[in-house]
Design an enzyme around this catalytic site. Structure first.
Site, short mmCIF file in Angstrom:
data_model
loop_
_atom_site.label_atom_id
_atom_site.label_comp_id
_atom_site.label_asym_id
_atom_site.label_seq_id
_atom_site.Cartn_x
_atom_site.Cartn_y
_atom_site.Cartn_z
CG ASP A 164 -2.16 -0.90 1.03
OD1 ASP A 164 -2.68 -1.13 0.06
OD2 ASP A 164 -2.56 -1.51 2.25
CG ASN A 216 -3.16 -7.68 6.36
OD1 ASN A 216 -1.97 -7.23 6.37
ND2 ASN A 216 -3.96 -6.92 6.08
CB THR A 227 -15.84 -9.23 12.79
OG1 THR A 227 -15.82 -8.72 11.41
CG2 THR A 227 -15.21 -10.52 12.70
N GLY A 245 -16.91 -4.96 14.09
CA GLY A 245 -16.38 -3.90 14.50
C GLY A 245 -16.08 -3.31 15.84
CG ASP A 249 -7.04 -9.02 7.22
OD1 ASP A 249 -7.96 -9.88 6.78
OD2 ASP A 249 -6.56 -8.28 6.56
N GLY A 260 -1.15 0.88 10.53
CA GLY A 260 -0.82 -0.44 9.50
C GLY A 260 -1.61 -1.45 9.69
#
Ligand code: ADP
Length: 310
Positions: free
Chosen positions: A16, A46, A224, A226, A258, A293
């Site tokens: 990235d 990841n 998931t 958040g 991830d 990151g």
């Protein structure tokens, strides 16, 4: 069975190159940016790093270019103890890149160029059969060509390997993959897209998990949510559990899913039940949001255990 690896991840490598700017450039305009950062990511990388940091003997299968970014990935993975023997190097296509533009309000636009990631074929998967069948858990996402993902899931499933699928990007999901998937781990956007139901409504979440478990004929479904945590349904035990998120000093949520998934895979490979694996993954996901990151923000096992016990 004594397996050579705890976790094998099949997935993408994405370098990235992130630019920040006050606004998006107009068509034809050249605009001065306000910042720049480089990160190594891609869901495959990841998850592999997250699994290794959670103590799993981990291997990764995927394709990079014969270039500088590819070298950076090999260095990072090796420094985290991930076996890179099964990483293919494409002679012509470069390593995959992502070009995010981040705006002051945190909004972003991203161009992804898959490059070498798009070159992996079912024949390559066949050539990696040894590692796919020699792992306790195989974790797959959908950033690679779907035929390759399908071949890997099918091969692992036939070898008795526990298979985990992260259905992202959700646009490429093919429900017929369900035949080879034990555990599906969608985030709330993916769960909504797969069922047409809304995860914002807490009371709907168990029904969404039940529906996915039955439609995909799963051993378990983990949604998931958040900053709200996660929900798990274990079809083997009939257990359902709503796990609230840990309260942490979040700075960057990129890669949280991830970190969660890599941790989940590591725990399952170590013999944990699904609910316990989700509890620890919930801590790993939270900790990953406290560091900038993607790949590098995954926590190690002692840190995740400390947060779980706090
Ligand atoms: P994705 O990155 O795939 O969109 P989520 O945003 O659902 O995935 O995050 C994955 C997991 O990471 C969550 O289930 C939760 O355990 C943890 N997590 C994510 N954001 C936060 C947050 N702000 N605070 C605490 N935990 C978080």
């Amino acid at each position: 069975m004594n397996r050579r690896y705890d976790v094998c991840v099949l997935g993408s490598f994405m370098k990235d190159l992130v630019a920040s700017a006050e606004r998006r450039p107009l068509p034809g305009e050249t605009l001065h940016g306000t910042g720049f950062a480089e990160f190594l990511g891609g869901k495959g990388v990841n998850q592999a790093i997250a699994a290794a940091r959670m103590g799993a003997r981990t291997a990764i299968v995927g394709t990079i270019g014969d270039d500088r970014y590819g070298e950076e990935f090999l260095e990072l993975l090796k420094s985290d103890g991930v076996d890179t023997e099964w990483v293919l190097r494409h002679p012509d296509l470069g390593t995959g890149v992502g070009l995010p533009l981040v705006l002051p309000d945190g909004g972003n636009s991203i161009i992804i160029v898959s490059r070498a990631n798009s070159a992996i074929t079912p024949a390559d998967i066949e050539a990696a059969a040894e590692v796919l069948a020699a792992s306790g858990v195989l974790s797959v996402q959908l950033e690679l060509p779907v035929e390759a993902s399908r071949a890997a899931l099918e091969l692992a499933s036939a070898a008795g390997v526990t298979t985990i699928l992260t259905p992202a990007p959700v646009g490429t999901v093919d429900p017929s993959l369900g035949e080879f998937v034990d555990i599906l781990v969608p985030n709330e956007v993916e769960a909504a897209a797969l069922t047409g139901l809304d995860c914002d409504d807490e009371s709907e979440v168990p029904a969404i998990a039940r529906r996915l478990t039955s439609e995909w004929d799963l051993r378990g479904c983990v949604i998931t949510l958040g900053a709200r945590g996660a929900f798990v349904r274990d079809e083997l035990t009939g257990e359902e559990l709503r796990v609230p998120a840990h309260r942490v000093a979040t700075v960057d949520t990129v890669g949280a899913g991830d970190a969660f998934c890599g941790s989940l895979a590591a725990s399952l490979a170590a013999g944990a039940g699904l609910a316990d694996a989700v509890r620890l993954a919930n801590a790993a996901g939270a900790l990953s949001t406290t560091i900038h990151g993607a790949a590098v923000s995954a926590p190690d096992r002692p840190s995740a255990l400390r947060l779980l016990d706090a």
